[in-house]
Design a protein around this motif. Structure first.
Motif, short mmCIF file in Angstrom:
data_model
loop_
_atom_site.label_atom_id
_atom_site.label_comp_id
_atom_site.label_asym_id
_atom_site.label_seq_id
_atom_site.Cartn_x
_atom_site.Cartn_y
_atom_site.Cartn_z
N THR A 41 0.83 -1.21 0.00
CA THR A 41 0.00 0.00 0.00
C THR A 41 0.86 1.26 0.00
OG1 THR A 41 -1.35 -1.31 1.50
CG2 THR A 41 -2.09 0.89 1.03
N ALA A 45 1.12 4.29 -2.82
CA ALA A 45 0.90 5.70 -2.52
C ALA A 45 2.09 6.55 -2.96
CB ALA A 45 0.63 5.88 -1.03
N LEU A 48 2.10 6.89 -6.74
CA LEU A 48 1.07 7.80 -7.22
C LEU A 48 1.48 9.25 -7.01
CD1 LEU A 48 -2.19 6.03 -6.11
CD2 LEU A 48 -1.34 6.31 -8.40
N ARG A 60 1.75 5.42 -12.57
CA ARG A 60 0.46 4.97 -12.05
C ARG A 60 0.24 3.50 -12.37
NH1 ARG A 60 -1.60 10.20 -14.02
NH2 ARG A 60 -1.40 11.54 -12.21
N LEU A 64 -0.33 0.36 -9.76
CA LEU A 64 -1.36 -0.67 -9.88
C LEU A 64 -0.75 -2.06 -9.70
CD1 LEU A 64 -4.32 -1.17 -10.65
CD2 LEU A 64 -3.62 -1.21 -13.01
N ALA A 67 -0.01 -2.70 -6.04
CA ALA A 67 -1.20 -2.98 -5.26
C ALA A 67 -1.63 -4.43 -5.43
CB ALA A 67 -2.33 -2.04 -5.66
N ALA A 70 0.79 -7.09 -3.59
CA ALA A 70 0.60 -7.30 -2.15
C ALA A 70 -0.32 -8.50 -1.92
CB ALA A 70 0.02 -6.05 -1.51
N ALA A 71 -1.37 -8.61 -2.73
CA ALA A 71 -2.26 -9.76 -2.59
C ALA A 71 -1.55 -11.04 -2.98
CB ALA A 71 -3.49 -9.57 -3.47
N ASN B 44 -5.21 1.34 4.17
CA ASN B 44 -6.04 1.45 2.97
C ASN B 44 -6.88 2.70 2.99
OD1 ASN B 44 -5.74 -1.82 2.71
ND2 ASN B 44 -6.06 -0.73 0.82
N LEU B 47 -4.59 5.33 1.84
CA LEU B 47 -4.42 5.30 0.39
C LEU B 47 -5.64 5.88 -0.31
CD1 LEU B 47 -2.61 4.35 -1.92
CD2 LEU B 47 -3.91 2.26 -1.95
N VAL B 50 -5.33 9.60 -0.20
CA VAL B 50 -4.29 10.08 -1.12
C VAL B 50 -4.80 10.02 -2.55
CG1 VAL B 50 -2.04 9.47 -2.06
CG2 VAL B 50 -2.34 9.58 0.37
N GLU B 63 -7.51 9.68 -16.31
CA GLU B 63 -6.50 9.58 -15.25
C GLU B 63 -7.15 9.34 -13.91
OE1 GLU B 63 -3.07 12.52 -17.05
OE2 GLU B 63 -3.79 12.75 -15.00
N LYS B 66 -8.23 5.79 -13.70
CA LYS B 66 -7.14 4.88 -13.40
C LYS B 66 -6.81 4.92 -11.91
CE LYS B 66 -3.78 4.15 -16.32
NZ LYS B 66 -2.52 4.28 -17.09
N LEU B 67 -6.85 6.11 -11.31
CA LEU B 67 -6.61 6.21 -9.87
C LEU B 67 -7.67 5.44 -9.09
CD1 LEU B 67 -5.61 9.93 -9.48
CD2 LEU B 67 -4.18 7.97 -9.14
N LEU B 69 -9.30 2.88 -10.16
CA LEU B 69 -9.01 1.46 -10.35
C LEU B 69 -7.92 0.99 -9.41
CD1 LEU B 69 -9.55 -1.03 -12.17
CD2 LEU B 69 -7.66 -0.27 -13.57
N ILE B 70 -6.89 1.79 -9.23
CA ILE B 70 -5.82 1.43 -8.31
C ILE B 70 -6.37 1.30 -6.90
CG2 ILE B 70 -3.70 2.29 -7.24
CD1 ILE B 70 -3.03 3.55 -9.89
N VAL B 73 -8.37 -2.00 -6.61
CA VAL B 73 -7.49 -3.17 -6.59
C VAL B 73 -6.80 -3.27 -5.23
CG1 VAL B 73 -5.32 -4.06 -7.51
CG2 VAL B 73 -7.11 -3.36 -9.05
N SER B 74 -6.38 -2.14 -4.68
CA SER B 74 -5.72 -2.17 -3.38
C SER B 74 -6.67 -2.63 -2.28
CB SER B 74 -5.19 -0.76 -3.08
OG SER B 74 -4.70 -0.71 -1.79
N SER B 77 -7.17 -6.44 -2.70
CA SER B 77 -6.00 -7.21 -2.29
C SER B 77 -5.84 -7.18 -0.78
CB SER B 77 -4.75 -6.67 -2.98
OG SER B 77 -4.32 -5.50 -2.36
#
Lengths: 90, 103
Positions: A41, A45, A48, A60, A64, A67, A70-71, B44, B47, B50, B63, B66-67, B69-70, B73-74, B77
């Protein structure tokens, strides 16, 4: 704006350093894996923030990937143990 | 500094504070299971803040997508990883520490 983001990225980098120290001084098995989630995580951050500071959109995509990694890393840790340990009675 | 920049800076700063709180929980909690709580939830959320702060700064909608999506996914996970580590830890015989006094 860039100054604020750079400062935030530096603080998060120190955060990651504390997580690595925690991973090195871990005693039992599970405690080795917990900082992995944190590092995933954290790395997302930081990347990004760097993508915004350096105006680099490719960072970016790397965030991804981190992220998702980690899983995968926690899955790799538990996969071998999952089938060998007896199931708990609820 | 425009108001949008100020909002973005505030959100990123709050996110970094939550990251620091999560790491503090990792260090100070007595039990690995409660440390898992700190990492999975506080980090999390940091994140998320952020990502929200950076989405205010995005130039185009893709953009920001995409953020987002990140972020998703985080979160997923973290959910999967937390559950797996918790199950293995409990199956290895480590009981949860209910009174918070450590091992």
């Amino acid at each position: 704006m860039t100054t604020v983001l750079t400062l935030a990225a530096l603080v998060l980098l120190l955060n990651g350093g504390v997580a690595v120290w925690r991973m090195l001084t871990a005693r039992s098995g599970v405690e080795h894996v917990l900082p992995l989630l944190l590092l995933g995580t954290n790395a997302s951050a930081i990347l990004l923030l760097l993508a915004e500071i350096m105006d680099e959109p490719a960072a970016r995509d790397v965030a991804l990937i981190f992220a998702g990694l980690a899983a995968l890393s926690s899955l790799a840790f538990t996969h071998r143990l999952w089938w060998r340990l007896p199931r708990r009675e609820e | 500094m425009t108001p949008l920049d100020l909002l973005s800076a505030l959100l990123v700063g709050a996110g970094v504070l939550f990251f620091l709180a999560g790491t503090l929980g990792l260090i100070r909690f007595p039990d690995p299971l409660s440390r898992l709580h700190a990492i999975a939830k506080a980090d999390n959320f940091g994140l998320s803040l952020v990502v929200l702060g950076l989405a205010c700064q995005a130039d185009a909608w893709h953009e920001a997508a995409k953020l987002l999506l990140i972020w998703i996914v985080s979160l997923m996970s973290a959910v999967v990883g937390t559950h797996l580590i918790l199950q293995v830890s409990l199956r290895m015989g480590r009981e949860p520490d209910t009174d918070g006094r450590g091992e």
